[in-house]
Design a protein around this motif. Structure first.
Motif, mmCIF file in Angstrom:
data_model
loop_
_atom_site.group_PDB
_atom_site.id
_atom_site.type_symbol
_atom_site.label_atom_id
_atom_site.label_comp_id
_atom_site.label_asym_id
_atom_site.label_seq_id
_atom_site.Cartn_x
_atom_site.Cartn_y
_atom_site.Cartn_z
ATOM 1 N N PHE A 1 -13.374 28.302 6.111
ATOM 2 C CA PHE A 1 -12.467 28.647 5.019
ATOM 3 C C PHE A 1 -12.501 27.585 3.922
ATOM 4 C CE2 PHE A 1 -10.213 30.650 8.721
ATOM 5 C CZ PHE A 1 -10.717 31.918 8.470
ATOM 6 N N PHE A 2 -12.781 28.038 2.721
ATOM 7 C CA PHE A 2 -12.743 27.192 1.530
ATOM 8 C C PHE A 2 -11.973 27.917 0.444
ATOM 9 C CE2 PHE A 2 -16.479 25.610 3.704
ATOM 10 C CZ PHE A 2 -16.361 24.238 3.548
ATOM 11 N N VAL A 3 -11.162 27.141 -0.298
ATOM 12 C CA VAL A 3 -10.408 27.706 -1.417
ATOM 13 C C VAL A 3 -10.672 26.829 -2.632
ATOM 14 C CG1 VAL A 3 -8.153 28.314 -2.328
ATOM 15 C CG2 VAL A 3 -8.615 28.592 0.101
ATOM 16 N N GLU A 4 -11.029 27.450 -3.714
ATOM 17 C CA GLU A 4 -11.309 26.698 -4.925
ATOM 18 C C GLU A 4 -10.006 26.290 -5.596
ATOM 19 O OE1 GLU A 4 -13.201 28.341 -8.734
ATOM 20 O OE2 GLU A 4 -14.906 27.539 -7.613
ATOM 21 N N VAL B 1 -9.117 34.538 1.186
ATOM 22 C CA VAL B 1 -9.638 33.286 1.709
ATOM 23 C C VAL B 1 -10.612 33.550 2.853
ATOM 24 C CG1 VAL B 1 -9.041 31.098 2.825
ATOM 25 C CG2 VAL B 1 -7.545 32.044 1.061
ATOM 26 N N GLY B 2 -10.229 34.396 3.797
ATOM 27 C CA GLY B 2 -11.077 34.691 4.955
ATOM 28 C C GLY B 2 -10.285 35.541 5.940
ATOM 29 N N LYS C 1 -4.028 17.345 -2.777
ATOM 30 C CA LYS C 1 -4.206 17.633 -1.333
ATOM 31 C C LYS C 1 -5.533 18.345 -1.151
ATOM 32 C CE LYS C 1 -1.681 19.358 2.692
ATOM 33 N NZ LYS C 1 -1.746 18.042 3.369
ATOM 34 N N ALA C 2 -6.394 17.728 -0.339
ATOM 35 C CA ALA C 2 -7.764 18.233 -0.219
ATOM 36 C C ALA C 2 -7.949 19.210 0.925
ATOM 37 C CB ALA C 2 -8.732 17.067 -0.051
ATOM 38 N N ILE D 1 -8.223 24.641 6.244
ATOM 39 C CA ILE D 1 -8.654 25.241 4.982
ATOM 40 C C ILE D 1 -8.912 24.093 4.012
ATOM 41 C CG2 ILE D 1 -8.031 26.676 3.012
ATOM 42 C CD1 ILE D 1 -6.334 28.350 4.857
ATOM 43 N N LYS D 2 -10.127 23.965 3.561
ATOM 44 C CA LYS D 2 -10.497 22.909 2.618
ATOM 45 C C LYS D 2 -10.419 23.425 1.185
ATOM 46 C CE LYS D 2 -13.510 20.193 5.609
ATOM 47 N NZ LYS D 2 -14.849 19.566 5.739
ATOM 48 N N VAL D 3 -9.918 22.532 0.299
ATOM 49 C CA VAL D 3 -9.814 22.871 -1.117
ATOM 50 C C VAL D 3 -11.128 22.470 -1.786
ATOM 51 C CG1 VAL D 3 -8.527 22.585 -3.247
ATOM 52 C CG2 VAL D 3 -7.333 22.491 -1.049
#
Length: 519
Positions: free
Chosen positions: A61-64, A75-76, A122-123, A148-150
């Motif tokens: 999961f990655f969120v821009e 997101v997923g 927050k990353a 979940i990574k930003v």
């Protein structure tokens, strides 16, 4: 690309582990039954129990960051491999931002983000997922943690945090000399893409300075001369995205001062100086000043003045350390009637020589100083600084003692008038001829009263009475035989009438030998 491979590998490993855990949980009752059956039937093979692989299934999961959200963004999906999509499973999301930032479709396990994220604040977010039976509310899968990574976007400008920058470097420094390093920082993710990859360039300051694109080190790129320009304002730009189009940039101004080195020789302001001095000027008199210019500053401009040749016996130069002038002074009295013009060679030399310029010749300069001696109305000059004369005591009044002589040193050759000063009593004993300086006595002298007489004679110019000189005259009174011997007292002597010839007579004070004639 490598990053995505690593993330994919991590996801697959997590998936395998979770599947294994979930399978163990689902088979736990069967496993206990098998154990009981195994105890009762120890002869049965253990392979009778069959394990089924079950667990969570999801993507990485990655969120821009910085997305302007008008509606939830996908997101997923979280999904158990036991889910038959019959609405039996209910998915529950807990942890950081659950419900406020991230939502989950409890039926499908689809994740959405509903707020704009800022990676620099927050990353990553740590959440937990759980699957339960919608009807019985019993867990269908054990709770599992995921992240979940930003994902970073280039939303941060480079910043120079250590400014203002100022540096000093010697002038004439060789090309490539390091001056100072400037450093910019970028708040974007340094490990993702080129968002935080900075490239330095010089906007202002060429051709004298350059900057290393990757390090920000400013270097000398061309010869600099402090005497031409002593301060530079260099503008450095830092641009992210390694300088590509679309990146952000920021500039910093660096003040670079050039320190002085002794690369300039002193130079006289004139090739010829004219000065005058009166012949009446005393030793030490300031005649004039000469000046040399030096483009350097501080100790590099310090200089000394000297006089070369025979004239150094008559004149001297003193260096004024405050004004850097050469003060010409009179070292020995001059005489207009003897020499009326002097031509002297003066030289100026730097006190401190830079070794780098020794091969360029001496750091010095020369000039000519012409000094004219001016005539002055000088007082008469006696032929002798002092006079000693003799006269016999008892000489008659008007007797010659001696003569003094003075003359006018000027070309006007004014007549001289003489006189005796200092004490009226001496005037009664001596007299001087005002025209020729002859000294006579006015009355006889007695050596036994005074053996020496000291008088002062003046010589005055007839045409200018203000010009007057003095000379001491010492007169010795010579002794003559003008006194008979005298006993200091009266003597009374007694002798007997019958004293023999040669018999000593007796006085009150002395024994006297008396010789009497024979009778």
């Amino acid at each position: 690309m490598d990053e995505y491979r690593l993330k994919g590998s991590f996801s697959m490993n997590c998936h395998t582990s979770l599947c294994l855990v979930l399978t163990m949980v689902q088979l736990w009752p069967c496993f206990l039954s098998m154990q009981r059956h195994s105890v009762q039937n120890t002869d049965q093979p253990s392979s009778a129990a069959r394990r089924v692989k079950r667990g969570w299934v999801w993507n990485v999961f990655f969120v821009e960051e910085e997305m302007n959200l008008t509606e939830p963004v996908y997101v997923g999906q979280l999904k158990s491999d036991l889910d038959k999509e019959d609405s039996t499973f209910k998915y529950i999301l807990t942890g950081e931002g659950a419900g406020s930032i991230f939502t989950i479709n409890e039926t499908t396990g689809v994740l959405h983000v509903i707020q704009k994220l800022d990676r620099e604040k927050k990353a990553l977010y740590t959440l937990r997922a759980q699957a339960i039976n919608r009807n019985t509310q019993l867990p269908m899968e054990p709770e599992s943690e995921f992240v979940i990574k930003v994902k970073d976007v280039n939303d941060q400008k480079p910043q120079f945090l250590d400014g203002p920058y100022e540096a000093t470097v010697p002038e004439m420094s060789p090309e490539g000399t390091s001056v100072i390093q400037v450093t910019a920082t970028d708040g974007d993710d340094p490990y993702y893409g080129y968002n935080a990859r900075l490239l330095y360039s010089i906007i202002q300051g060429q051709p004298y300075f350059s900057v290393e694109p990757k390090t920000g080190v400013i270097r000398i790129s061309s010869e600099t001369d402090r005497e031409t320009q002593e301060k530079y304002f260099v503008i450095i730009q830092a641009k992210d995205m390694i300088g590509q189009m679309g990146g952000f940039s920021e500039t910093a101004t660096v003040t670079i001062n050039l320190s002085d080195i002794n690369d300039n020789a002193p130079k006289f302001q004139h090739t010829l100086y004219h000065m005058t001095v009166s012949e009446a000027a005393p030793v030490g008199t300031t005649i004039g000043k000469i000046m040399a210019d030096d483009s350097d500053i501080g100790e590099n401009a310090a200089m000394n003045y000297v006089i070369e040749g025979d004239a150094s016996y008559v004149f001297d130069i003193i260096t004024d350390n405050e004004t850097q002038e050469g003060v010409v002074i009179l070292k020995k009295k001059v005489d207009y009637e003897t020499k009326r013009k002097y031509s002297i060679k003066a030289k100026v030399i730097n006190r401190h020589i830079d070794e780098r310029f020794l091969n360029e010749g001496p750091f010095e300069d020369s000039t000519l100083v012409r000094i004219t001696v001016e005539d002055a109305d000088e007082p008469p000059v006696f032929t002798s600084q002092e006079y000693v004369m003799e006269i016999a005591e008892g000489s008659e009044s008007g007797s010659f003692v001696g003569a003094v002589n003075a003359s006018d040193p000027d070309n006007t050759n004014s007549p001289i008038r003489y006189a005796i000063v200092h004490g009226m009593s001496l005037k009664r004993l001596f007299s001087i001829n005002a025209q020729n300086g002859t000294i006579i006595i006015t009355k006889p002298l007695d050596r036994e009263i005074t053996a020496w007489h000291n008088i002062t004679v003046t010589a005055t110019e007839a045409r200018n009475p203000e010009q007057i000189s003095e000379a001491p005259v010492y007169i010795h009174v010579l002794d003559v035989n003008d006194h008979a011997p005298e006993f200091p007292e009266y003597y009374e002597t007694y002798v007997c009438e019958n004293a023999e010839p040669g018999q000593r007579a007796i006085s009150q004070t002395y024994d006297i030998l008396v010789y009497t004639a024979s009778t």
